[in-house]
Design a protein around this motif. Structure first.
Motif, PDB file in Angstrom:
ATOM      1  N   TRP A 299       0.810  -1.212   0.000  1.00 24.25           N
ATOM      2  CA  TRP A 299       0.000   0.000   0.000  1.00 24.25           C
ATOM      3  C   TRP A 299       0.846   1.265   0.000  1.00 24.25           C
ATOM      4  CZ3 TRP A 299      -4.700   0.603  -1.459  1.00 24.25           C
ATOM      5  CH2 TRP A 299      -5.616  -0.434  -1.347  1.00 24.25           C
ATOM      6  N   ILE A 300       2.009   1.208   0.613  1.00 25.20           N
ATOM      7  CA  ILE A 300       2.899   2.372   0.603  1.00 25.20           C
ATOM      8  C   ILE A 300       3.490   2.575  -0.792  1.00 25.20           C
ATOM      9  CG2 ILE A 300       5.090   3.280   1.478  1.00 25.20           C
ATOM     10  CD1 ILE A 300       4.446   1.875   4.151  1.00 25.20           C
ATOM     11  N   LEU A 301       4.012   1.495  -1.375  1.00 26.13           N
ATOM     12  CA  LEU A 301       4.704   1.605  -2.662  1.00 26.13           C
ATOM     13  C   LEU A 301       3.762   1.895  -3.821  1.00 26.13           C
ATOM     14  CD1 LEU A 301       7.318  -1.296  -2.342  1.00 26.13           C
ATOM     15  CD2 LEU A 301       7.730   1.161  -2.147  1.00 26.13           C
ATOM     16  N   VAL A 302       2.540   1.355  -3.767  1.00 20.95           N
ATOM     17  CA  VAL A 302       1.647   1.477  -4.912  1.00 20.95           C
ATOM     18  C   VAL A 302       1.206   2.922  -5.148  1.00 20.95           C
ATOM     19  CG1 VAL A 302      -0.635   1.195  -3.808  1.00 20.95           C
ATOM     20  CG2 VAL A 302      -0.196   0.172  -6.063  1.00 20.95           C
ATOM     21  N   LYS A 303       1.387   3.796  -4.166  1.00 20.67           N
ATOM     22  CA  LYS A 303       0.951   5.186  -4.293  1.00 20.67           C
ATOM     23  C   LYS A 303       1.917   6.056  -5.094  1.00 20.67           C
ATOM     24  CE  LYS A 303      -1.456   5.048   0.183  1.00 20.67           C
ATOM     25  NZ  LYS A 303      -2.818   5.191  -0.358  1.00 20.67           N
ATOM     26  N   PHE A 304       3.126   5.548  -5.349  1.00 19.39           N
ATOM     27  CA  PHE A 304       4.143   6.349  -6.037  1.00 19.39           C
ATOM     28  C   PHE A 304       4.638   5.633  -7.288  1.00 19.39           C
ATOM     29  CE2 PHE A 304       4.411   6.897  -1.423  1.00 19.39           C
ATOM     30  CZ  PHE A 304       4.127   8.259  -1.309  1.00 19.39           C
ATOM     31  N   SER A 305       4.998   6.403  -8.303  1.00 15.04           N
ATOM     32  CA  SER A 305       5.448   5.807  -9.571  1.00 15.04           C
ATOM     33  C   SER A 305       6.698   4.966  -9.374  1.00 15.04           C
ATOM     34  CB  SER A 305       5.701   6.901 -10.613  1.00 15.04           C
ATOM     35  OG  SER A 305       6.672   7.821 -10.150  1.00 15.04           O
ATOM     36  N   LEU A 306       7.642   5.447  -8.548  1.00 14.46           N
ATOM     37  CA  LEU A 306       8.843   4.659  -8.285  1.00 14.46           C
ATOM     38  C   LEU A 306       8.486   3.370  -7.544  1.00 14.46           C
ATOM     39  CD1 LEU A 306      11.891   4.241  -8.288  1.00 14.46           C
ATOM     40  CD2 LEU A 306      12.027   5.639  -6.200  1.00 14.46           C
ATOM     41  N   GLY A 307       7.573   3.482  -6.605  1.00 13.76           N
ATOM     42  CA  GLY A 307       7.140   2.293  -5.872  1.00 13.76           C
ATOM     43  C   GLY A 307       6.484   1.281  -6.787  1.00 13.76           C
ATOM     44  N   ARG A 308       5.643   1.751  -7.705  1.00  7.93           N
ATOM     45  CA  ARG A 308       4.986   0.845  -8.653  1.00  7.93           C
ATOM     46  C   ARG A 308       5.997   0.180  -9.563  1.00  7.93           C
ATOM     47  NH1 ARG A 308       1.290   5.131  -8.444  1.00  7.93           N
ATOM     48  NH2 ARG A 308       2.028   6.084 -10.384  1.00  7.93           N
ATOM     49  N   LYS A 309       7.042   0.934  -9.930  1.00  5.36           N
ATOM     50  CA  LYS A 309       8.083   0.340 -10.767  1.00  5.36           C
ATOM     51  C   LYS A 309       8.817  -0.758 -10.021  1.00  5.36           C
ATOM     52  CE  LYS A 309      11.917   1.510 -13.835  1.00  5.36           C
ATOM     53  NZ  LYS A 309      12.738   2.601 -14.424  1.00  5.36           N
ATOM     54  N   LEU A 310       9.076  -0.536  -8.739  1.00  9.01           N
ATOM     55  CA  LEU A 310       9.722  -1.568  -7.922  1.00  9.01           C
ATOM     56  C   LEU A 310       8.824  -2.795  -7.794  1.00  9.01           C
ATOM     57  CD1 LEU A 310      11.260   0.624  -5.056  1.00  9.01           C
ATOM     58  CD2 LEU A 310      12.536  -0.703  -6.763  1.00  9.01           C
ATOM     59  N   LEU A 311       7.538  -2.566  -7.549  1.00 11.44           N
ATOM     60  CA  LEU A 311       6.599  -3.669  -7.385  1.00 11.44           C
ATOM     61  C   LEU A 311       6.530  -4.533  -8.639  1.00 11.44           C
ATOM     62  CD1 LEU A 311       3.679  -1.817  -5.552  1.00 11.44           C
ATOM     63  CD2 LEU A 311       5.068  -3.664  -4.596  1.00 11.44           C
ATOM     64  N   THR A 312       6.467  -3.886  -9.805  1.00 12.92           N
ATOM     65  CA  THR A 312       6.330  -4.639 -11.049  1.00 12.92           C
ATOM     66  C   THR A 312       7.654  -5.219 -11.532  1.00 12.92           C
ATOM     67  OG1 THR A 312       6.505  -2.548 -12.291  1.00 12.92           O
ATOM     68  CG2 THR A 312       4.292  -3.371 -11.816  1.00 12.92           C
ATOM     69  N   SER A 313       8.765  -4.655 -11.081  1.00 15.75           N
ATOM     70  CA  SER A 313      10.078  -5.183 -11.484  1.00 15.75           C
ATOM     71  C   SER A 313      10.479  -6.403 -10.668  1.00 15.75           C
ATOM     72  CB  SER A 313      11.150  -4.094 -11.334  1.00 15.75           C
ATOM     73  OG  SER A 313      10.901  -2.997 -12.176  1.00 15.75           O
ATOM     74  N   PHE A 314      10.005  -6.464  -9.427  1.00 18.48           N
ATOM     75  CA  PHE A 314      10.404  -7.565  -8.543  1.00 18.48           C
ATOM     76  C   PHE A 314       9.164  -8.208  -7.901  1.00 18.48           C
ATOM     77  CE2 PHE A 314      13.729  -4.288  -8.534  1.00 18.48           C
ATOM     78  CZ  PHE A 314      14.797  -5.018  -9.058  1.00 18.48           C
ATOM     79  N   PRO A 315       8.317  -8.829  -8.721  1.00 20.91           N
ATOM     80  CA  PRO A 315       7.062  -9.362  -8.191  1.00 20.91           C
ATOM     81  C   PRO A 315       7.248 -10.447  -7.137  1.00 20.91           C
ATOM     82  CG  PRO A 315       7.454 -10.148 -10.432  1.00 20.91           C
ATOM     83  CD  PRO A 315       8.456  -9.077 -10.171  1.00 20.91           C
ATOM     84  N   ARG A 316       8.234 -11.331  -7.317  1.00 24.78           N
ATOM     85  CA  ARG A 316       8.406 -12.416  -6.364  1.00 24.78           C
ATOM     86  C   ARG A 316       8.768 -11.872  -4.976  1.00 24.78           C
ATOM     87  NH1 ARG A 316       9.232 -17.863  -6.346  1.00 24.78           N
ATOM     88  NH2 ARG A 316       9.294 -17.995  -8.611  1.00 24.78           N
ATOM     89  N   PHE A 317       9.641 -10.887  -4.934  1.00 26.92           N
ATOM     90  CA  PHE A 317      10.071 -10.326  -3.655  1.00 26.92           C
ATOM     91  C   PHE A 317       8.922  -9.610  -2.949  1.00 26.92           C
ATOM     92  CE2 PHE A 317      11.703  -6.741  -1.158  1.00 26.92           C
ATOM     93  CZ  PHE A 317      12.530  -7.413  -0.256  1.00 26.92           C
TER      94      PHE A 317
END
Length: 428
Positions: A299-317
């Motif tokens: 929920w913290i990361l999904v609010k920011f473009s950088l966070g979304r990029k991290l989420l989609t780049s490292f889905p397993r983690f």
């Protein structure tokens, strides 16, 4: 069984057949087509951006089903969502297109538009409420005018839930007023895993939840009437005595799809609308701890473009192993199955819902194989076959519908039962 009307080169084209889920859909179509002969013979093709990848898909399916002729008998069509002419050429050759290209919020609309404009019925396996509802807002009238059916969410999202409630209604003697569903997924020692495309859809869907609320206001709907006692949603995390697990609200498209179906049946068939709440079991205390930690970070990361990029780049983690770019292994898929249990209440025949609390209950279940890919493929193919063979039982002569809205008068539940799903009344 009614024969398929054969007015185009193909009955079904699977668009995105080389994708992870598309391969399962192609395999299921091939399995079904092998059992059709004569007037009912199903003619199908695969489509996508890369002919080479589609050839690999057909070879994989041919090897899996021990039917080497598939590699040469099934046609390949090159089409790309960024190329309107290629989509028009694809849609103009088929009675129906099964769209497996997601995330749909980025890639879905051009395919819907091409189907409507070129007279091909459309089915997808989308679990993204914003896309599904937006297509209804933008294309229902156009599809109705052209006699084209656009039916989204025909995979695990959301056929088991939507058709499960219709099944429950059919087996309840009286007026059904409220349903709570609990999804549980069982896996073997290797655990379970989802593919990256589903994860990306979830990331972008949660990030854009505000626009979904705005979209819904565009419909100008009045609230559905509440029949009987009003049921309140449960908390964000609670222990369910029904399934003896900690549970959370189900974040997929089921609540959105079911509510759209209930609105359609209320407005078109004057059926009493059902209150619906969907939950999913998450297990014991250790699972809860992992869920809370992972959910908070999400929920913290999904609010920011950088966070979304991290989420989609490292889905397993970031999903704690629940999603990966490679997706599940075949061993994980074979060891996994799902169950949705519907706990419903209402008023027995002859009882006035305005005169007191509900006085009758029913419990039903829908069981099936691994939900994300196996059950999804079966559901999508049987939905497509039902559309082709039972078009006379579908509402009006076209339009954008949910599975329940489209298929409530058809034999889809029976067809699903013949292909691995199990619908049953668990107890009274």
């Amino acid at each position: 069984m009614e024969a398929v009307t054969f007015s185009r080169k193909y009955h079904i084209i699977i668009f995105g057949a080389s994708g992870f889920t598309g391969k399962f859909v192609a395999e299921e179509v091939a399995r079904y087509a092998a059992d059709t002969t004569g007037d009912q013979r199903l003619k199908w093709a695969v489509a996508g951006r890369s002919r080479a990848r589609l050839e690999v898909t057909l070879k994989h399916v041919a090897d899996k089903l021990a039917t080497p002729q598939l590699s040469t008998d099934v046609d390949i069509i090159t089409a790309d969502v960024s190329d309107k002419q290629s989509l028009a050429a694809m849609c103009g050759q088929s009675l129906l297109v099964v769209n497996c290209v997601g995330p749909y919020r980025f890639y879905g609309e051009p395919v819907v538009a091409a189907c409507v404009e070129n007279g091909a019925h459309y089915i997808d396996i989308c679990g993204e409420p914003q896309f599904l509802e937006r297509m209804q807002l933008l294309y229902h009238t156009k599809a109705l005018d052209r006699g084209v059916y656009v039916i989204g969410s025909c995979g695990f999202d959301s056929i088991p839930a939507d058709l499960g409630i219709i099944y429950t209604q059919e087996h309840f003697k009286g007026t059904l007023t409220a349903v709570e569903s609990f999804l549980t997924i069982s896996s073997g020692p290797r655990g379970t895993c989802g593919h990256d495309a589903t994860w990306r859809s979830a990331v972008h869907g949660f990030a854009d939840s505000g626009s979904l609320r705005q979209l819904r206001r565009s419909f100008g709907y009045k609230p559905l009437p509440v029949v009987g006692t009003k049921v309140l949603p449960r908390g964000c995390l609670f222990f369910s005595k029904e399934i003896m697990q900690y549970s959370i609200p189900f974040m997929g498209s089921d609540p959105s799809v079911v509510k759209r179906t209930q609105r359609f049946l209320f407005e078109e068939e004057h059926r009493s609308p059902i209150q619906y709440f969907a939950y999913v079991g998450v297990g014991g205390l250790l699972s809860v701890v992992k869920l809370v930690c992972g959910g908070l970070l999400f929920w913290i990361l999904v609010k920011f473009s950088l966070g979304r990029k991290l989420l989609t780049s490292f889905p397993r983690f970031f999903s704690l192993g629940l999603f990966s770019k490679a997706g599940p292994t075949m061993e994980q898929i074979e060891d996994t199955c799902f169950s949705i249990t519907f706990f419903a209440e209402g008023y027995s025949e002859g009882t006035d819902p305005s005169q007191g609390p509900p006085n009758a209950k029913i419990c039903t279940q829908v069981l099936g194989a691994e939900p994300g890919y196996v059950a999804t493929a079966i559901a999508a193919v049987q939905a497509a076959v039902t559309l082709l063979r039972e078009r006379h039982s579908l509402p009006r002569r076209g339009g954008v519908y949910t599975p329940g809205g489209a298929f409530y008068k058809t034999a889809l539940i029976r067809r699903l039962g013949d292909h691995g799903f199990k619908f049953s009344v668990a107890k009274n």
